[in-house]
Motif scaffolding. Structure first.
Motif, short mmCIF file in Angstrom:
data_model
loop_
_atom_site.label_atom_id
_atom_site.label_comp_id
_atom_site.label_asym_id
_atom_site.label_seq_id
_atom_site.Cartn_x
_atom_site.Cartn_y
_atom_site.Cartn_z
N ALA A 195 0.82 -1.20 0.00
CA ALA A 195 0.00 0.00 0.00
C ALA A 195 0.86 1.26 0.00
CB ALA A 195 -0.93 0.01 1.21
N ARG A 196 2.04 1.17 0.63
CA ARG A 196 2.93 2.33 0.71
C ARG A 196 4.01 2.35 -0.37
NH1 ARG A 196 3.76 2.17 7.29
NH2 ARG A 196 1.76 3.16 7.84
N ALA A 197 4.05 1.32 -1.18
CA ALA A 197 5.10 1.23 -2.21
C ALA A 197 4.83 2.18 -3.35
CB ALA A 197 5.19 -0.20 -2.73
N ASP A 198 5.90 2.80 -3.83
CA ASP A 198 5.81 3.61 -5.04
C ASP A 198 6.08 2.66 -6.21
OD1 ASP A 198 5.95 5.34 -7.13
OD2 ASP A 198 7.48 6.65 -6.25
N ILE A 199 5.01 2.14 -6.78
CA ILE A 199 5.15 1.13 -7.81
C ILE A 199 6.01 1.62 -8.97
CG2 ILE A 199 3.92 -0.43 -9.36
CD1 ILE A 199 3.42 -0.94 -6.40
N GLY A 200 5.81 2.86 -9.35
CA GLY A 200 6.58 3.39 -10.47
C GLY A 200 8.07 3.47 -10.20
N ALA A 201 8.43 3.73 -8.94
CA ALA A 201 9.85 3.91 -8.60
C ALA A 201 10.65 2.62 -8.69
CB ALA A 201 9.98 4.51 -7.20
N VAL A 250 -4.62 -0.04 -3.20
CA VAL A 250 -4.42 1.20 -2.44
C VAL A 250 -3.28 2.02 -3.03
CG1 VAL A 250 -3.71 2.14 -0.20
CG2 VAL A 250 -5.37 0.28 -0.30
N SER A 251 -2.17 1.33 -3.39
CA SER A 251 -1.02 2.03 -3.96
C SER A 251 -1.36 2.66 -5.30
CB SER A 251 0.15 1.07 -4.11
OG SER A 251 1.25 1.70 -4.73
N THR A 261 -4.26 3.54 -6.56
CA THR A 261 -5.28 4.60 -6.51
C THR A 261 -4.81 5.81 -5.73
OG1 THR A 261 -6.29 3.53 -4.57
CG2 THR A 261 -7.19 2.96 -6.73
N GLY A 262 -3.72 5.68 -5.00
CA GLY A 262 -3.21 6.80 -4.23
C GLY A 262 -4.01 7.12 -2.98
N VAL A 263 -4.80 6.20 -2.51
CA VAL A 263 -5.60 6.41 -1.30
C VAL A 263 -4.68 6.51 -0.08
CG1 VAL A 263 -7.33 5.40 0.22
CG2 VAL A 263 -7.60 5.22 -2.26
N ARG A 264 -4.94 7.48 0.77
CA ARG A 264 -4.16 7.64 2.00
C ARG A 264 -5.00 7.11 3.16
NH1 ARG A 264 0.26 10.83 1.62
NH2 ARG A 264 0.21 11.24 3.86
N LEU A 265 -4.53 6.04 3.76
CA LEU A 265 -5.28 5.42 4.84
C LEU A 265 -5.07 6.18 6.15
CD1 LEU A 265 -4.43 1.69 4.06
CD2 LEU A 265 -6.52 2.93 3.47
N PRO A 266 -6.11 6.36 6.93
CA PRO A 266 -5.97 7.08 8.20
C PRO A 266 -5.18 6.27 9.22
CG PRO A 266 -8.18 6.17 7.98
CD PRO A 266 -7.49 5.96 6.66
N GLU A 267 -4.59 6.97 10.18
CA GLU A 267 -3.77 6.33 11.20
C GLU A 267 -4.51 5.25 11.99
OE1 GLU A 267 -0.35 5.57 13.44
OE2 GLU A 267 -0.65 6.67 11.56
N PRO A 268 -5.78 5.46 12.36
CA PRO A 268 -6.49 4.40 13.10
C PRO A 268 -6.61 3.10 12.32
CG PRO A 268 -7.64 6.49 13.34
CD PRO A 268 -6.58 6.70 12.30
N VAL A 269 -6.49 3.17 10.99
CA VAL A 269 -6.54 1.96 10.16
C VAL A 269 -5.16 1.31 10.06
CG1 VAL A 269 -6.97 1.05 7.85
CG2 VAL A 269 -8.52 2.77 8.83
N THR A 270 -4.16 2.13 9.81
CA THR A 270 -2.82 1.57 9.59
C THR A 270 -2.14 1.11 10.88
OG1 THR A 270 -1.82 3.78 9.74
CG2 THR A 270 -2.47 3.00 7.55
N ALA A 271 -2.42 1.75 12.01
CA ALA A 271 -1.74 1.41 13.26
C ALA A 271 -1.91 -0.04 13.68
CB ALA A 271 -2.19 2.35 14.39
#
Length: 309
Positions: A53-59, A178-179, A181-191
């Motif tokens: 989800a946090r990976a920059d696929i293009g990079a 997620v990666s 679409t560029g969706v930014r997940l809120p902290e309560p979800v990712t923690a």
């Protein structure tokens, strides 16, 4: 050189703790199985999801990804005809193929990339290919192939629906979505996901250490030919293919070539053992290959670093 030794030291300590737990039977007879299943159903999906989800696929769509995709796939495929000639069970063939080309990019890859290559991000293409392609592919295959020694064939619905039952495949698809679409997940979800993800690697390493208690010397018994075939492919053939493809086909040299060969020379990941335990396919083969390739990888990586640095 420091990164090579440090990476192996970290793994050795955690595996050693698992062995001690098994030696004194502190987790009971099913300790390794419970830890492996916990890692498979909880830790690994969480780790896959949050990483992708946090990976920059293009990079990471680079030469490194091309080297990994081609050589890892070939390494996996090379095991298959040898095992077929020996008429090994389907489950063992899948596990052996995975053990031949699936490298320890997390536990060893990151510290080695940091200290030997000078860039932890160098391991990103390997992680992406393994997480997004090899892991869901092999775990789906393990879900549908007959168990060791059994000849039944799965039904069509079971084969088609296998990815929908596989937490690894589901987590991979969700993370890539997620990666992309560029969706930014809120902290309560990712923690909580991060907290669960943190148990994946240590749980697998502890389970591996537990399995070593009372185990015979690696590479003996009925699975010996399969073990040594996988070891030869992983420790020798895979890095040689990476060097040939990176230098001869892509024209890489210097640090880029060193990175390609070092990452290909990493040993079999303990994840393979965790998946083998989960599906009860080729467990001895996975354990012995992971142990033997890890020991053999030390001199191989030192030689590669000395020759190409």
């Amino acid at each position: 050189m420091t990164g090579v030794l440090e990476g192996f030291l970290v793994i050795g300590v955690v595996v050693g703790v698992g062995y001690v737990l098994g030696r004194y039977e502190l987790l009971g007879e099913q300790g390794a199985r419970v830890l492996a299943r916990t890692a498979f159903f909880v830790g690994a999906p969480a780790l896959l999801f949050i990483t992708l989800a946090r990976a920059d696929i293009g990079a990471v769509l680079s030469h490194g990804l091309a080297v990994t995709a081609v050589t890892s796939s070939l390494a996996c495929l090379l095991f298959v005809p040898v095992a077929l000639l020996r008429r090994r069970p389907a489950g063992e063939i899948v596990v052996g193929a995975m053990a031949s080309g699936y490298v320890n990019a997390g536990n060893l890859g990151i510290p080695i990339a940091t200290y030997v290559l000078g860039d932890a991000a160098a391991v990103a293409p390997v992680l992406l290919f393994q997480l997004a392609v090899l892991t869901p592919l092999f775990t789906t295959l393990l879900d549908v192939v007959p168990g060791d020694g059994r000849g039944e064939r799965p039904g069509l619905l079971r084969v088609v629906g296998a990815p929908l039952r596989n937490p690894i495949a589901i987590a991979t698809a969700a993370g890539l979505t997620v990666s992309a679409t560029g969706v930014r997940l809120p902290e309560p979800v990712t923690a909580p996901v991060e907290l669960l993800a943190a148990l994946a690697v240590p749980a697998m390493l502890l389970a591996f250490g537990l399995s070593l208690r009372g185990a015979r010397r690696p590479g003996t018994g009925e699975t010996a030919p399969s073990v040594w075939t996988a070891v030869l492919i992983k420790n020798v053939v895979h890095p040689v293919m990476a060097w040939a493809f990176a230098a001869g086909v892509l024209g890489l040299s210097g640090p880029a070539l060193l990175a390609a060969v070092v990452l290909a020379a990493l040993p079999t990941a303990q994840n393979v053992f965790g998946y083998a335990v989960r599906y009860e396919r080729g467990v001895t083969l996975a354990r012995d290959t992971a142990l033997a390739t890890t020991v053999a990888a030390v001199p191989v990586l030192l030689v590669v670093a000395a020759l190409l640095s």
